[in-house]
Design a protein around this motif. Sequence first.
Motif, PDB file in Angstrom:
ATOM      1  N   VAL A  31       4.537   1.279  -0.353  1.00  0.00           N
ATOM      2  CA  VAL A  31       3.424   0.556  -0.942  1.00  0.00           C
ATOM      3  C   VAL A  31       2.432   0.174   0.149  1.00  0.00           C
ATOM      4  O   VAL A  31       2.751   0.184   1.346  1.00  0.00           O
ATOM      5  CB  VAL A  31       3.906  -0.708  -1.689  1.00  0.00           C
ATOM      6  N   TYR A  32       1.208  -0.166  -0.269  1.00  0.00           N
ATOM      7  CA  TYR A  32       0.223  -0.681   0.671  1.00  0.00           C
ATOM      8  C   TYR A  32       0.764  -1.972   1.285  1.00  0.00           C
ATOM      9  O   TYR A  32       1.326  -2.798   0.563  1.00  0.00           O
ATOM     10  CB  TYR A  32      -1.102  -0.962  -0.054  1.00  0.00           C
ATOM     11  N   PRO A  33       0.667  -2.175   2.608  1.00  0.00           N
ATOM     12  CA  PRO A  33      -0.148  -1.450   3.574  1.00  0.00           C
ATOM     13  C   PRO A  33       0.580  -0.333   4.329  1.00  0.00           C
ATOM     14  O   PRO A  33       0.035   0.185   5.310  1.00  0.00           O
ATOM     15  CB  PRO A  33      -0.529  -2.569   4.547  1.00  0.00           C
ATOM     16  N   ASN A  76       1.991   2.776   3.005  1.00  0.00           N
ATOM     17  CA  ASN A  76       1.491   4.067   2.548  1.00  0.00           C
ATOM     18  C   ASN A  76       2.388   5.219   3.013  1.00  0.00           C
ATOM     19  O   ASN A  76       3.589   5.044   3.182  1.00  0.00           O
ATOM     20  CB  ASN A  76       0.033   4.252   2.977  1.00  0.00           C
ATOM     21  N   TRP A 132       3.226   9.678  -7.065  1.00  0.00           N
ATOM     22  CA  TRP A 132       2.402   9.435  -5.869  1.00  0.00           C
ATOM     23  C   TRP A 132       1.072  10.160  -6.005  1.00  0.00           C
ATOM     24  O   TRP A 132       0.861  11.184  -5.375  1.00  0.00           O
ATOM     25  CB  TRP A 132       3.154   9.917  -4.629  1.00  0.00           C
ATOM     26  N   ARG A 180       0.412   3.772  -8.113  1.00  0.00           N
ATOM     27  CA  ARG A 180       1.726   4.251  -7.709  1.00  0.00           C
ATOM     28  C   ARG A 180       2.766   3.390  -8.428  1.00  0.00           C
ATOM     29  O   ARG A 180       2.796   2.172  -8.234  1.00  0.00           O
ATOM     30  CB  ARG A 180       1.902   4.113  -6.208  1.00  0.00           C
ATOM     31  N   ASP A 238       2.241  -0.623  -7.373  1.00  0.00           N
ATOM     32  CA  ASP A 238       1.613  -1.013  -6.109  1.00  0.00           C
ATOM     33  C   ASP A 238       0.227  -1.585  -6.416  1.00  0.00           C
ATOM     34  O   ASP A 238      -0.806  -0.960  -6.152  1.00  0.00           O
ATOM     35  CB  ASP A 238       1.529   0.198  -5.187  1.00  0.00           C
ATOM     36  N   TYR A 274      -2.465  -1.890  -3.654  1.00  0.00           N
ATOM     37  CA  TYR A 274      -3.141  -0.617  -3.361  1.00  0.00           C
ATOM     38  C   TYR A 274      -4.197  -0.305  -4.415  1.00  0.00           C
ATOM     39  O   TYR A 274      -5.311   0.117  -4.091  1.00  0.00           O
ATOM     40  CB  TYR A 274      -2.104   0.501  -3.292  1.00  0.00           C
ATOM     41  N   LYS A 300      -7.119  -2.522  -3.717  1.00  0.00           N
ATOM     42  CA  LYS A 300      -7.830  -2.211  -2.471  1.00  0.00           C
ATOM     43  C   LYS A 300      -8.798  -1.052  -2.667  1.00  0.00           C
ATOM     44  O   LYS A 300      -9.885  -1.028  -2.075  1.00  0.00           O
ATOM     45  CB  LYS A 300      -6.850  -1.877  -1.356  1.00  0.00           C
ATOM     46  N   GLN A 301      -8.423  -0.090  -3.509  1.00  0.00           N
ATOM     47  CA  GLN A 301      -9.319   1.035  -3.767  1.00  0.00           C
ATOM     48  C   GLN A 301     -10.614   0.571  -4.442  1.00  0.00           C
ATOM     49  O   GLN A 301     -11.630   1.268  -4.400  1.00  0.00           O
ATOM     50  CB  GLN A 301      -8.619   2.060  -4.664  1.00  0.00           C
ATOM     51  N   ASP A 337      -8.896  -6.524  -1.114  1.00  0.00           N
ATOM     52  CA  ASP A 337      -7.676  -6.476  -0.311  1.00  0.00           C
ATOM     53  C   ASP A 337      -7.023  -7.854  -0.375  1.00  0.00           C
ATOM     54  O   ASP A 337      -7.383  -8.764   0.358  1.00  0.00           O
ATOM     55  CB  ASP A 337      -8.011  -6.101   1.133  1.00  0.00           C
TER      56      ASP A 337
END
Length: 338
Positions: free
Chosen positions: A43-45, A47, A269, A293, A313, A316, A319-320, A324
């Motif tokens: 998962v983020y962060p 990746n 993914w 994800r 996630d 994530y 964040k896209q 964040d």
Amino acid sequence: MTNYQTEKAYVLQYFDAMENASCENLGQVQQSYLAEDYEFYGVYPFNKIDNLADVTANVWQPIYQSFKQLQRRQDVFMAGTSEINGETWVMSMGHFMGLFDADWLGIRATRKVVMLRYAEFNCVENGKITKTGLWLDIIGLMHQVGINPLPPQTGSSFVYPGPRHHNGLLFDQQDPAEAQKTMLVLNTMIDDLSKLNQTGNDRAGPEVMQKNWHDNMTWYGPAGIGATYTIPRYQEQHMYPFREGLTDKVFNGHVCRFAEGQFACFFGWPNLSNKSKGGFMGMPSGDVRADMRVVDVYYREGDKLLENWVLIDIPYWLKQQGVDILARTASILNPPLD
């Protein structure tokens, strides 16, 4: 016919070695069990990481530095052949329990016990773990330490239990016929959801779910969305907000999907791509196509699904779209001292 006992035993040995490892010898432990061409999906962060040394340094060492006396408390343990590509995978789901003694990902330590929800998939090939998918419910940890990075949830997040009948640890060999029954129900349900996507029907009635779900089903969703119980409340508290709040939904497929006994699981993914129409998780609309994800773990009772544990996630996905929540939380609640 494979019974997966060798792969299960190997992964359990790896888990035991990891639980007894220290920050100093984590790398040696991982080198003993993981292949040289190892692939990590996190998962983020974290990746995607393709270098084993980087996985040790960037994922596991910070976890061991922050969470002391770390225990893996499993609720579901299973293995099977992925119907996607024939690989053998072993899946573990539950919580990491530890003393939160040092800051992690900008989240301030509490020195109190915490439960970090996880799902971990390990692909075993030629006697080594070649790939891992590791999902951590970071927002769930934030909730435990008093941080709410998102608006109020439609569901309820808490330390989720394992299967109702306490039968999720499949250490012994299982009847392959049971796995076939489970996959049939799961794939029928997936097909029904795909049809809803194609037709654009975002408010289907309970009859759509009653084909494959028990009336008293439980959906344990990620923190930020939360859990919900019974078909009517699931539709009210997750299905409708999800389907009506997101648009241009596209299913991208799975990396692995398999069943053993009465349990099934998968991860992608990413699994899904979509745009925010506004309202989902209390967030505004936007024109950015964002990937999700997702991990799903299912428990079948009879010919219907009874329970579903889901990890998304969410950091994530956000964040896209320019949010964040980890960086924002750190800058507000745990800024660096000059």
